[in-house]
Design an enzyme around this catalytic site. Sequence first.
Site, PDB file in Angstrom:
ATOM      1  CB  CYS A 156      -0.986  -0.013   1.172  1.00 21.90           C
ATOM      2  SG  CYS A 156      -0.232   0.075   2.817  1.00 21.90           S
ATOM      3  CG  HIS A 208      -4.440   0.241   4.044  1.00 22.99           C
ATOM      4  ND1 HIS A 208      -3.713  -0.657   3.314  1.00 22.99           N
ATOM      5  CD2 HIS A 208      -5.484   0.631   3.249  1.00 22.99           C
ATOM      6  CE1 HIS A 208      -4.294  -0.840   2.134  1.00 22.99           C
ATOM      7  NE2 HIS A 208      -5.363  -0.055   2.060  1.00 22.99           N
ATOM      8  CG  HIS A 220      -7.146   0.395  -1.141  1.00 26.52           C
ATOM      9  ND1 HIS A 220      -7.226  -0.509  -0.095  1.00 26.52           N
ATOM     10  CD2 HIS A 220      -8.317   0.241  -1.828  1.00 26.52           C
ATOM     11  CE1 HIS A 220      -8.380  -1.144  -0.132  1.00 26.52           C
ATOM     12  NE2 HIS A 220      -9.061  -0.710  -1.169  1.00 26.52           N
TER      13      HIS A 220
END
Length: 254
Positions: A156, A208, A220
């Site tokens: 990510c 994240h 993402h």
Amino acid sequence: MRYGISNFSIIPMRADPTDLSEMVNQVLFGEQYKIIDIRKKFSKIRLSHDKYEGWICNKQILEIEKSYYDDLLSSDKNHTTDLLDVIKSDSFQTIVMGSVLPKIENSIFKFNNIDYSFDGLTVNGEQSKEMLVETAMMYLNAPYLWGGRTPFGIDCSGFSQMVYRLNGINIPRDAKDQAELGSTLSFVEESESGDLAFFDNKEGEIVHVGIVLDNNHIIHASGKVRIDKIDQQGIFNIEKGNHTHKLRLIKSYL
């Protein structure tokens, strides 16, 4: 101090000096580094563009003089923009999107005193904010890979870092460090395409990051680079029908 540059398409960077250690990052073609510790089989390096540290195999190190390192450090950075491309010298070599080609002119560049030719596309300098989304879409459906930074496997924060880097903006490697920069936005509705959204765990740690899109969507890396919905709670996985990541904050870098 000793210095190096990557002459391989992708070099795995590991947490510890052993082949069994997890990969925490990747070094792409043309990226420079300082060599800060040397062991029998591995050396610890610090990348010049984001100061990230890790261990790479000594067999994959190409040492360069400090003068060459400094010269490249102060020169313009030309990044390749095709998913996969080829450079030519005495033979052919594949490179991935985001590779660095030093001082390329008329499709020719010199790499540690070796002449190369390159017929693909490169980008140089800061681009418009709209280009962030266009770049992000190039990674769509790339598989998730812890420590990855390429269309063939990416995590990510590697995803957000590479998208921004290809648009002339250097940001840190890890999500928690990326969250320290930029201007904080209070609501999803205030965000624009290209802003970064950060998500935390139960302990409040940033774990994240994703890139905001129009119409309350986000792109993402989770399993793969994918597009989901985002609201004040977090990421709503369209396929699972529930929230998978809890929103912590949104940052604007531009």
